[in-house]
Design a protein around this motif. Structure first.
Motif, mmCIF file in Angstrom:
data_model
loop_
_atom_site.group_PDB
_atom_site.id
_atom_site.type_symbol
_atom_site.label_atom_id
_atom_site.label_comp_id
_atom_site.label_asym_id
_atom_site.label_seq_id
_atom_site.Cartn_x
_atom_site.Cartn_y
_atom_site.Cartn_z
ATOM 1 N N ARG A 1 2.029 13.195 11.115
ATOM 2 C CA ARG A 1 0.661 13.117 10.593
ATOM 3 C C ARG A 1 0.245 11.699 10.961
ATOM 4 O O ARG A 1 0.999 10.749 10.746
ATOM 5 C CB ARG A 1 0.675 13.326 9.079
ATOM 6 N N HIS B 1 -2.749 12.484 -1.012
ATOM 7 C CA HIS B 1 -2.361 11.322 -1.820
ATOM 8 C C HIS B 1 -3.455 10.261 -1.940
ATOM 9 O O HIS B 1 -3.260 9.265 -2.620
ATOM 10 C CB HIS B 1 -1.107 10.696 -1.201
ATOM 11 N N ASP B 2 -4.572 10.447 -1.240
ATOM 12 C CA ASP B 2 -5.674 9.480 -1.308
ATOM 13 C C ASP B 2 -6.830 9.989 -2.155
ATOM 14 O O ASP B 2 -7.868 9.313 -2.254
ATOM 15 C CB ASP B 2 -6.250 9.219 0.094
ATOM 16 N N TYR C 1 -11.388 -2.298 3.944
ATOM 17 C CA TYR C 1 -11.472 -1.066 3.152
ATOM 18 C C TYR C 1 -11.113 -1.297 1.683
ATOM 19 O O TYR C 1 -11.665 -0.664 0.796
ATOM 20 C CB TYR C 1 -10.501 -0.010 3.692
ATOM 21 N N PHE C 2 -10.136 -2.143 1.473
ATOM 22 C CA PHE C 2 -9.681 -2.330 0.095
ATOM 23 C C PHE C 2 -10.338 -3.534 -0.574
ATOM 24 O O PHE C 2 -9.857 -4.048 -1.568
ATOM 25 C CB PHE C 2 -8.152 -2.447 0.058
ATOM 26 N N TYR D 1 2.383 2.436 3.342
ATOM 27 C CA TYR D 1 1.489 2.412 4.514
ATOM 28 C C TYR D 1 1.416 0.999 5.096
ATOM 29 O O TYR D 1 0.511 0.662 5.846
ATOM 30 C CB TYR D 1 0.110 2.975 4.155
ATOM 31 N N SER E 1 -7.027 0.627 -4.120
ATOM 32 C CA SER E 1 -8.436 0.908 -3.842
ATOM 33 C C SER E 1 -9.193 1.174 -5.140
ATOM 34 O O SER E 1 -10.356 0.798 -5.275
ATOM 35 C CB SER E 1 -8.604 2.017 -2.798
ATOM 36 N N VAL F 1 2.076 5.427 11.066
ATOM 37 C CA VAL F 1 1.117 4.398 10.661
ATOM 38 C C VAL F 1 1.150 3.300 11.717
ATOM 39 O O VAL F 1 2.002 2.415 11.686
ATOM 40 C CB VAL F 1 1.476 3.823 9.278
ATOM 41 N N ARG G 1 -6.725 7.075 -6.586
ATOM 42 C CA ARG G 1 -5.640 7.720 -5.842
ATOM 43 C C ARG G 1 -4.434 7.986 -6.750
ATOM 44 O O ARG G 1 -3.582 8.799 -6.413
ATOM 45 C CB ARG G 1 -5.262 6.872 -4.630
ATOM 46 N N PHE H 1 -7.430 -2.948 6.473
ATOM 47 C CA PHE H 1 -7.015 -2.463 5.152
ATOM 48 C C PHE H 1 -6.597 -3.681 4.310
ATOM 49 O O PHE H 1 -7.291 -4.690 4.327
ATOM 50 C CB PHE H 1 -5.910 -1.400 5.309
ATOM 51 N N ASP I 1 -1.891 8.444 10.766
ATOM 52 C CA ASP I 1 -2.678 7.704 9.780
ATOM 53 C C ASP I 1 -3.844 6.924 10.383
ATOM 54 O O ASP I 1 -3.675 6.228 11.385
ATOM 55 C CB ASP I 1 -1.724 6.705 9.092
ATOM 56 N N ALA I 2 -4.979 7.024 9.728
ATOM 57 C CA ALA I 2 -6.129 6.119 9.966
ATOM 58 C C ALA I 2 -6.390 5.830 11.443
ATOM 59 O O ALA I 2 -6.747 4.715 11.815
ATOM 60 C CB ALA I 2 -5.875 4.812 9.207
ATOM 61 N N ARG J 1 -0.965 10.789 -7.469
ATOM 62 C CA ARG J 1 0.325 10.127 -7.262
ATOM 63 C C ARG J 1 1.239 10.139 -8.481
ATOM 64 O O ARG J 1 2.347 9.603 -8.443
ATOM 65 C CB ARG J 1 0.082 8.683 -6.802
ATOM 66 N N PHE K 1 -11.406 10.644 10.387
ATOM 67 C CA PHE K 1 -12.673 10.687 9.654
ATOM 68 C C PHE K 1 -13.763 10.537 10.705
ATOM 69 O O PHE K 1 -13.621 9.772 11.645
ATOM 70 C CB PHE K 1 -12.765 9.542 8.640
ATOM 71 N N GLN L 1 -1.588 -5.780 5.543
ATOM 72 C CA GLN L 1 -1.558 -4.771 6.612
ATOM 73 C C GLN L 1 -2.301 -5.279 7.855
ATOM 74 O O GLN L 1 -3.390 -4.807 8.181
ATOM 75 C CB GLN L 1 -2.199 -3.467 6.120
ATOM 76 N N ASP M 1 0.862 -1.179 0.000
ATOM 77 C CA ASP M 1 0.000 0.000 0.000
ATOM 78 C C ASP M 1 0.908 1.243 0.000
ATOM 79 O O ASP M 1 0.714 2.179 0.755
ATOM 80 C CB ASP M 1 -0.937 -0.019 1.218
#
Ligand code: TEU
Ligand code: CA
Length: 556
Positions: free
Chosen positions: A198, A329-330, A143-144, A63, A388, A100, A415, A164, A200-201, A419, A259, A168, A60
């Motif tokens: 930052r 990037h998403d 998710y994926f 990630y 995704s 992450v 995405r 994910f 992640d998720a 990228r 989110f 992962q 990913d």
């Protein structure tokens, strides 16, 4: 509101794989980033967030971390990272990495050991369950795509959880030993001189316990993972401990990828004693999103965009400092998403830049946004790298769409749009690499590239530079950073306008979010035009004529 060092800064996201390749292997790298620090400084950037560069199989795109303490050789070495920190410091710039920790890679040592001995120490670092009647224990959809429970390698009767990708595996935050390892790693990086992370998720770290099945919501017999997440309570306990053990003692700057926090929770997240320094405003990002797939997602109109953003501004007020973005990037490119189809040009790009950049909060620029990079056309599904997007293509086909229709649907949201390599110049491969880029360059690089924009004082790049300079101008900074945001003409179709009110200064941002020109009332006479995305402004004390996609910043 307590003033903090980062409030008046400008932040920039780098997607290292696609930023700048220094050695011709087609993959962007740390020496490439270092070589562009002066460029970023000239744009007005202070804080840089790097998407993951840790050792990873890149299932990913990083990630999925296999070793948190080392740099993936494709991106460079730890010496390069130290050099980046040093070079950034010299320029008064701050480096933020991606944290992450909801999951790692199935190639991480912890997971390997968990496979060797699921009942041992490292088995407890993950969620491993015995099969139920010979089948997967729970029916969640990842998710994926596909089930969120996968057979544990080497064990026919055991399954592990991955919200994910199957590469992962989710880390078990309920296990204090696992949390300790995570804190140790975070502190190790902060001690090195990193400004922060930052994150992640992060909402995903808390699962609804005890684990159970949820109502099936598609023909695949699975249930959307959000059904489980909405039931989860107690993420705040983890986040409080995380903050107290790592970020707080280091006074680190942190931005959560959060989110849908639950109603009323905002102060806990970004209030004065919050878990994070800031979090992104994803209200426009998730507008129209359908859980049934991208092909069912609705497009956003200028009025929707304005309403989403204002709703967030209303919610945040003085609670904290939100982070404003138009892309990352998403997501697709902001200009391709928020400007109606066929109307994307340098005026509309500058207009969009104006209205989001001067909102209350920290403005973020995603690499390439500053030159107005656009979505990339997709020829065939084989060209698509994003996992995704590939999954959403299948979902669309299963729902009865033709291949062509499915491709159109994913083209809008893939995405990959964000990228593709940075377009430095009109030279081969947009000057990104001397080799073959890992992902095709957007064919529009001959028209949209930095080199040409540097030579053109009216370019999108120079406009971003002026926006950043305006926000930092000592004359107006107090108002643009801390002034209250009050919507103006908020019910007028295709207008986005707001005041920024300081103690003894009022600035009005006004944009005509459509291609037809129009006259709009002014609430007071303009003392000075601080910024204009077109050459002229036609106004008197009571009204202004705005051309299509004109945006102005007025001192009243
Ligand atoms: O994204 C979290 C997330 O919720 C994504 O599933 C997002 O909704 C999706 O990418 C949209 O297509 C973060 C990272 O930003 C993303 O790149 C990673 O793939 C993901 O976490 C897993 O680490
Ligand atoms: Ca390289």
């Amino acid at each position: 509101m307590k003033k903090l060092w980062w409030h008046d800064k400008v932040a920039y996201q780098i997607y290292p794989k696609s930023f700048c390749d220094s050695n011709g292997d087609g993959i962007g790298d740390l020496p490439g980033i270092i070589s562009k620090l002066d460029y970023l400084k000239s744009l007005g950037v202070d804080i840089i967030w790097l998407s993951p560069i840790y050792v990873s199989p890149l299932a990913d795109q990083g990630y999925d971390i296999a070793d948190y303490y080392n740099i993936d050789p494709r991106f460079g070495t730890m010496e390069d990272m130290d050099e980046l920190l040093e070079q950034a410091k010299k320029r008064d710039m701050y480096v933020v990495m991606d944290l992450v920790v909801n999951h790692c890679s199935d190639e991480h040592e912890w997971f390997r050991k968990a496979c060797e001995d699921p009942d041992g120490k490292y088995g407890k670092f993950f969620y491993i369950e015995t099969a139920k009647d010979g089948k997967r224990p729970y029916n969640w959809r990842s998710y994926f795509g596909g089930p969120a429970w996968e057979k544990l390698p080497g064990h026919e009767d055991k399954y592990y959880m991955h919200l994910f990708h199957r590469k992962q595996p989710d880390l078990n935050w309920e296990n204090p030993e696992c949390r300790e390892e995570i804190y140790r790693m975070i502190n190790w990086w902060l001690d090195k001189g990193l400004a922060g992370f930052r994150i992640d998720a992060i909402i995903n770290i808390k699962k609804a316990l005890p684990l159970h099945d949820y109502p099936v919501d598609r023909e695949d017999g699975l249930s959307d993972v959000h059904n489980m997440l909405h039931e989860a309570v107690g993420v705040g306990d983890f986040l409080t401990e995380l903050r107290d053990r790592t970020f707080r003692p280091h006074d680190a700057f942190t931005v959560g990828e959060v989110f849908d926090e639950k109603p009323g929770e905002l102060p806990q997240f970004i209030g004065e004693d919050g878990y994070f320094s800031s979090m992104y405003d994803f209200a426009p990002t998730i507008f129209g999103f359908s859980r049934e797939g991208w092909h069912k997602s609705e497009e956003i109109t200028p009025d929707d965009y304005r309403n989403c953003v204002f709703k967030t501004q209303q919610k945040v007020k003085d609670v904290g400092f939100i982070s404003n973005i138009i892309e990352n990037h998403d997501e697709p490119r902001g200009v391709s998403r928020y400007i109606p189809e066929g109307e994307c040009d340098s005026s509309s790009k500058k207009m969009l830049a104006t209205v989001y950049f001067l909102l209350k909060g920290l403005p973020w620029i995603y690499q390439g946004q500053e030159i107005g990079m656009e979505n990339v056309p997709i020829g065939t599904i084989q060209e698509v790298d994003d996992i995704s997007a590939r999954y959403m293509y299948q979902v669309a086909l299963e729902d009865g769409l033709s291949e062509k229709e499915a491709l159109t649907a994913i083209q809008k949201f893939s995405r990959d749009n964000a990228r593709t390599p940075f377009q430095w110049s009109a030279k081969a491969q947009a000057g990104f690499t001397t080799g073959t880029p890992w992902l095709n360059v957007n064919p529009n690089y001959k028209e949209i590239n930095l080199e040409e924009q540097l030579a053109d004082p009216d370019s999108v790049f120079h406009y971003y530079q002026r926006l950043a300079a305006l926000r930092k101008d000592p004359e107006y900074k107090e108002t643009l950073v801390y002034g209250e945001l009050i919507p103006y003409l908020e019910d007028t179709h295709n207008v986005m306008a707001y005041y920024r009110k300081g103690e003894d200064q009022t600035i009005l941002v006004m944009a005509n979010y459509q291609k037809e020109g129009r006259e709009l009332a002014l609430p007071a006479a303009c003392k000075k035009v601080l910024l204009n995305n077109l050459a002229d402004t036609k106004m008197n004390d009571a009204s202004i004529w705005l051309e299509g996609y004109q945006a102005v910043v007025l001192l009243l």
